[in-house]
Design a protein around this motif. Structure first.
Motif, PDB file in Angstrom:
ATOM      1  N   GLN A 230      45.531  41.250  28.866  1.00 29.71           N
ATOM      2  CA  GLN A 230      44.398  41.290  29.450  1.00 29.71           C
ATOM      3  C   GLN A 230      44.085  41.242  30.517  1.00 29.71           C
ATOM      4  O   GLN A 230      43.675  40.837  31.762  1.00 29.71           O
ATOM      5  CB  GLN A 230      43.809  42.822  29.546  1.00 29.71           C
ATOM      6  CG  GLN A 230      42.761  43.346  30.434  1.00 29.71           C
ATOM      7  CD  GLN A 230      41.212  44.555  28.986  1.00 29.71           C
ATOM      8  OE1 GLN A 230      40.579  43.508  28.731  1.00 29.71           O
ATOM      9  NE2 GLN A 230      41.129  45.467  29.564  1.00 29.71           N
ATOM     10  N   ALA A 231      43.605  39.611  29.324  1.00 31.14           N
ATOM     11  CA  ALA A 231      43.015  38.452  30.013  1.00 31.14           C
ATOM     12  C   ALA A 231      43.902  37.865  31.162  1.00 31.14           C
ATOM     13  O   ALA A 231      43.314  37.291  32.135  1.00 31.14           O
ATOM     14  CB  ALA A 231      42.910  37.758  28.690  1.00 31.14           C
ATOM     15  N   GLU A 232      45.422  37.975  30.606  1.00 36.19           N
ATOM     16  CA  GLU A 232      45.980  36.800  31.473  1.00 36.19           C
ATOM     17  C   GLU A 232      46.774  37.810  32.844  1.00 36.19           C
ATOM     18  O   GLU A 232      46.532  37.010  33.706  1.00 36.19           O
ATOM     19  CB  GLU A 232      47.822  37.009  30.423  1.00 36.19           C
ATOM     20  CG  GLU A 232      47.635  35.929  29.456  1.00 36.19           C
ATOM     21  CD  GLU A 232      48.713  36.570  28.692  1.00 36.19           C
ATOM     22  OE1 GLU A 232      48.908  35.797  27.145  1.00 36.19           O
ATOM     23  OE2 GLU A 232      49.501  37.383  29.216  1.00 36.19           O
ATOM     24  N   VAL A 233      46.493  38.857  32.855  1.00 38.03           N
ATOM     25  CA  VAL A 233      46.842  39.998  33.786  1.00 38.03           C
ATOM     26  C   VAL A 233      46.226  39.545  35.032  1.00 38.03           C
ATOM     27  O   VAL A 233      45.255  38.918  36.266  1.00 38.03           O
ATOM     28  CB  VAL A 233      46.986  41.254  33.538  1.00 38.03           C
ATOM     29  CG1 VAL A 233      46.374  42.445  35.086  1.00 38.03           C
ATOM     30  CG2 VAL A 233      48.141  41.333  32.960  1.00 38.03           C
ATOM     31  N   ARG A 234      44.517  39.745  34.120  1.00 32.20           N
ATOM     32  CA  ARG A 234      42.767  39.342  34.755  1.00 32.20           C
ATOM     33  C   ARG A 234      43.353  38.205  35.493  1.00 32.20           C
ATOM     34  O   ARG A 234      42.634  38.061  37.307  1.00 32.20           O
ATOM     35  CB  ARG A 234      42.458  39.320  33.797  1.00 32.20           C
ATOM     36  CG  ARG A 234      40.453  39.698  35.005  1.00 32.20           C
ATOM     37  CD  ARG A 234      39.191  39.181  33.777  1.00 32.20           C
ATOM     38  NE  ARG A 234      38.020  39.579  34.634  1.00 32.20           N
ATOM     39  CZ  ARG A 234      37.366  38.268  34.611  1.00 32.20           C
ATOM     40  NH1 ARG A 234      37.466  36.968  34.469  1.00 32.20           N
ATOM     41  NH2 ARG A 234      36.287  38.459  35.246  1.00 32.20           N
ATOM     42  N   LYS A 235      43.209  37.440  34.973  1.00 31.42           N
ATOM     43  CA  LYS A 235      43.183  35.366  35.906  1.00 31.42           C
ATOM     44  C   LYS A 235      43.933  35.649  36.379  1.00 31.42           C
ATOM     45  O   LYS A 235      44.172  35.625  37.802  1.00 31.42           O
ATOM     46  CB  LYS A 235      43.904  34.928  34.176  1.00 31.42           C
ATOM     47  CG  LYS A 235      43.936  33.170  34.925  1.00 31.42           C
ATOM     48  CD  LYS A 235      44.468  31.994  34.169  1.00 31.42           C
ATOM     49  CE  LYS A 235      43.717  31.202  34.673  1.00 31.42           C
ATOM     50  NZ  LYS A 235      44.656  30.601  35.724  1.00 31.42           N
ATOM     51  N   ALA A 236      45.370  35.979  36.623  1.00 26.18           N
ATOM     52  CA  ALA A 236      47.028  36.017  37.766  1.00 26.18           C
ATOM     53  C   ALA A 236      46.102  36.731  39.289  1.00 26.18           C
ATOM     54  O   ALA A 236      45.639  36.322  39.898  1.00 26.18           O
ATOM     55  CB  ALA A 236      47.759  36.827  36.940  1.00 26.18           C
ATOM     56  N   LEU A 237      45.390  38.228  38.334  1.00 25.26           N
ATOM     57  CA  LEU A 237      44.543  38.997  40.063  1.00 25.26           C
ATOM     58  C   LEU A 237      43.861  38.302  40.523  1.00 25.26           C
ATOM     59  O   LEU A 237      43.646  37.726  41.666  1.00 25.26           O
ATOM     60  CB  LEU A 237      44.195  40.460  39.275  1.00 25.26           C
ATOM     61  CG  LEU A 237      45.231  41.319  39.151  1.00 25.26           C
ATOM     62  CD1 LEU A 237      44.515  42.223  38.382  1.00 25.26           C
ATOM     63  CD2 LEU A 237      46.577  41.941  40.466  1.00 25.26           C
ATOM     64  N   MET A 238      43.201  37.442  39.949  1.00 31.03           N
ATOM     65  CA  MET A 238      41.626  37.019  40.474  1.00 31.03           C
ATOM     66  C   MET A 238      42.352  36.006  41.530  1.00 31.03           C
ATOM     67  O   MET A 238      41.913  35.195  42.645  1.00 31.03           O
ATOM     68  CB  MET A 238      41.260  36.349  39.280  1.00 31.03           C
ATOM     69  CG  MET A 238      40.400  37.372  38.485  1.00 31.03           C
ATOM     70  SD  MET A 238      38.252  36.449  37.603  1.00 31.03           S
ATOM     71  CE  MET A 238      37.709  36.150  38.762  1.00 31.03           C
ATOM     72  N   GLY A 241      43.426  36.048  44.908  1.00 28.86           N
ATOM     73  CA  GLY A 241      42.208  36.686  45.197  1.00 28.86           C
ATOM     74  C   GLY A 241      41.286  38.559  45.276  1.00 28.86           C
ATOM     75  O   GLY A 241      40.915  38.069  46.072  1.00 28.86           O
ATOM     76  N   TYR A 242      41.861  38.398  44.163  1.00 26.80           N
ATOM     77  CA  TYR A 242      41.343  39.802  43.983  1.00 26.80           C
ATOM     78  C   TYR A 242      39.692  39.861  43.452  1.00 26.80           C
ATOM     79  O   TYR A 242      39.710  38.819  42.343  1.00 26.80           O
ATOM     80  CB  TYR A 242      42.104  40.942  43.182  1.00 26.80           C
ATOM     81  CG  TYR A 242      43.430  41.520  43.748  1.00 26.80           C
ATOM     82  CD1 TYR A 242      43.185  42.586  44.598  1.00 26.80           C
ATOM     83  CD2 TYR A 242      44.402  40.916  44.327  1.00 26.80           C
ATOM     84  CE1 TYR A 242      44.435  43.477  45.493  1.00 26.80           C
ATOM     85  CE2 TYR A 242      45.542  41.137  44.693  1.00 26.80           C
ATOM     86  CZ  TYR A 242      45.243  42.487  45.576  1.00 26.80           C
ATOM     87  OH  TYR A 242      46.236  43.174  45.878  1.00 26.80           O
ATOM     88  N   GLN A 243      38.599  40.615  43.597  1.00 30.01           N
ATOM     89  CA  GLN A 243      37.897  40.556  42.956  1.00 30.01           C
ATOM     90  C   GLN A 243      37.728  41.745  41.677  1.00 30.01           C
ATOM     91  O   GLN A 243      37.679  42.853  41.541  1.00 30.01           O
ATOM     92  CB  GLN A 243      36.271  41.088  43.737  1.00 30.01           C
ATOM     93  CG  GLN A 243      36.527  39.982  45.335  1.00 30.01           C
ATOM     94  CD  GLN A 243      35.910  39.124  44.400  1.00 30.01           C
ATOM     95  OE1 GLN A 243      35.000  38.631  43.601  1.00 30.01           O
ATOM     96  NE2 GLN A 243      36.709  37.739  45.060  1.00 30.01           N
ATOM     97  N   VAL A 244      37.206  41.261  40.449  1.00 33.56           N
ATOM     98  CA  VAL A 244      37.925  42.161  39.421  1.00 33.56           C
ATOM     99  C   VAL A 244      37.193  41.644  38.177  1.00 33.56           C
ATOM    100  O   VAL A 244      36.571  40.884  38.246  1.00 33.56           O
ATOM    101  CB  VAL A 244      39.826  41.057  38.679  1.00 33.56           C
ATOM    102  CG1 VAL A 244      40.109  42.559  37.492  1.00 33.56           C
ATOM    103  CG2 VAL A 244      40.634  41.180  39.720  1.00 33.56           C
ATOM    104  N   THR A 245      36.735  43.064  37.365  1.00 34.44           N
ATOM    105  CA  THR A 245      34.817  43.082  36.522  1.00 34.44           C
ATOM    106  C   THR A 245      35.908  41.788  35.311  1.00 34.44           C
ATOM    107  O   THR A 245      36.800  41.763  35.420  1.00 34.44           O
ATOM    108  CB  THR A 245      34.871  44.739  36.518  1.00 34.44           C
ATOM    109  OG1 THR A 245      36.980  45.037  35.179  1.00 34.44           O
ATOM    110  CG2 THR A 245      34.707  45.266  37.243  1.00 34.44           C
ATOM    111  N   ILE A 256      39.234  46.570  32.512  1.00 32.45           N
ATOM    112  CA  ILE A 256      39.070  45.489  34.170  1.00 32.45           C
ATOM    113  C   ILE A 256      39.191  46.434  34.935  1.00 32.45           C
ATOM    114  O   ILE A 256      40.158  47.250  35.248  1.00 32.45           O
ATOM    115  CB  ILE A 256      39.910  44.359  33.439  1.00 32.45           C
ATOM    116  CG1 ILE A 256      41.327  44.575  34.508  1.00 32.45           C
ATOM    117  CG2 ILE A 256      39.297  43.450  32.977  1.00 32.45           C
ATOM    118  CD1 ILE A 256      41.816  43.263  34.582  1.00 32.45           C
ATOM    119  N   TYR A 257      38.962  46.696  36.182  1.00 32.12           N
ATOM    120  CA  TYR A 257      38.514  46.863  37.669  1.00 32.12           C
ATOM    121  C   TYR A 257      38.633  46.760  38.182  1.00 32.12           C
ATOM    122  O   TYR A 257      37.966  45.622  38.862  1.00 32.12           O
ATOM    123  CB  TYR A 257      37.856  48.281  36.953  1.00 32.12           C
ATOM    124  CG  TYR A 257      37.340  48.953  36.183  1.00 32.12           C
ATOM    125  CD1 TYR A 257      38.095  50.346  36.013  1.00 32.12           C
ATOM    126  CD2 TYR A 257      36.625  48.571  35.758  1.00 32.12           C
ATOM    127  CE1 TYR A 257      37.487  51.256  35.740  1.00 32.12           C
ATOM    128  CE2 TYR A 257      36.153  49.467  34.053  1.00 32.12           C
ATOM    129  CZ  TYR A 257      37.322  51.058  33.894  1.00 32.12           C
ATOM    130  OH  TYR A 257      36.284  51.747  33.260  1.00 32.12           O
TER     131      TYR A 257
END
Length: 310
Positions: A230-238, A241-245, A256-257
């Motif tokens: 999940q942390a890997e996905v969060r970093k990739a999304l951010m 350019g996505y705003q991720v919780t 995460i949302y």
């Protein structure tokens, strides 16, 4: 591409009445209530989870029943339909069962070569049972529906959007690929996914915006194995350019949302620790479970939350 994502984890919607909601999913659809807890942000409201025997990711429909909530207005920028997988030969059983139960909106259609039995939930929620051959996921066998006809889990969801483009690119980034198109609907699928691995995007350029209410999907959650993934996905999304919780502890998974370009709220949820972390399998969903931050409110909440008869 986010190879960590294998399909859906859960779908969370809103309802008007906890007892009606519970009866529909456990008695009519034959799912198991695997958790009775409360909304983290509004602890005077239940959070009810329904799924297979242990709430396997990819099978779990969840609800926030807000008393007196207005009904939704269907439109664009929402999850338009939630699809459940059943054996193809079970569709006749379900047509008879739902008709006898007086379920609204019954209708048969076909999409991408798959037969759908469409129907509405008690709040006008849009659902379909899809005949899928070879789904090896085991339906819940302890309810009123025989296991041969039971719900295997999700097939997927349909997003209703004004424009497919940006959300389609996001889905491709999230390990989905385009596998077919039929009319205004584009089908995305995760290769080798978890069975709940379809997202259909219906494009409605002139549609009105949806208004959330009872019967609306609040968010759709995608599954990853664990917190590290999940942390890997969060970093990739951010990084994209996505705003991720931040990662949020939801007791039975980490979450995460972020908001997809078409307006639908997406969640990435972990498969661990699961719903048996605080109840054994035989008694899942029986007791009221409270997040630790609301444990001190138990006496108050047990007075104000409406009782739910199984």
């Amino acid at each position: 591409m986010l190879k960590q994502i294998k399909g859906l984890h859960h779908v969370t919607s809103m309802a008007a009445d906890a007892q009606v909601n519970n009866s529909f999913f456990t008695h009519t659809l034959g799912l198991r209530r695997v958790k009775k807890t409360v909304n983290f942000d509004a602890p005077d409201v239940y959070h009810l989870y329904y799924g297979d025997e242990i709430g396997t990711p990819g099978t779990v429909m969840t609800y926030f029943p807000f008393p007196h909530i207005a009904r939704r207005r269907s439109g664009i920028g929402e999850v338009g339909e939630t699809q459940f997988a059943v054996a193809p030969e079970a569709l006749a059983y379900w047509k008879e069962r739902l008709d006898k139960a007086g379920v609204a909106g019954l209708g048969e259609t076909e999409l991408f070569g798959e037969k759908h039995l469409r129907f509405q939930g008690p709040d006008g929620d849009s659902f379909s049972l899809v005949g899928i051959a070879g789904d090896t996921r085991a339906p819940f066998a302890g309810g009123p529906v025989p296991s041969a006809e039971g719900v295997h889990g999700f097939r997927g969801v349909t997003l209703r959007l004004r424009d497919e483009g940006a959300t389609g690119e996001l889905l491709k980034f999230m390990n989905y690929e385009v596998v077919d198109r039929q009319g205004a609907v584009t089908r995305y699928a995760v290769p080798g996914g978890n069975g709940a691995d379809i997202v259909d995007v219906e494009t409605l350029p002139g549609g009105d915006n949806a208004r959330q209410g009872a019967g609306s999907v609040h968010h759709v959650a995608f599954a990853v194995a664990d917190k590290a993934a999940q942390a890997e996905v969060r970093k990739a999304l951010m990084d994209t350019g996505y705003q991720v919780t931040p990662q949020i502890d939801r007791d039975y998974f980490w979450a995460i949302y972020f908001r997809a370009p078409g307006g639908v709220l997406f969640e990435i949820a972990t498969n661990e620790p699961g719903f048996t972390r605080d109840e054994d399998t035989a008694h899942l969903g029986e007791a009221l479970k409270l997040p630790h931050q609301h444990a001190h409110l138990r006496a108050q909440l047990e007075r104000i939350l409406p009782p739910i008869q199984n």
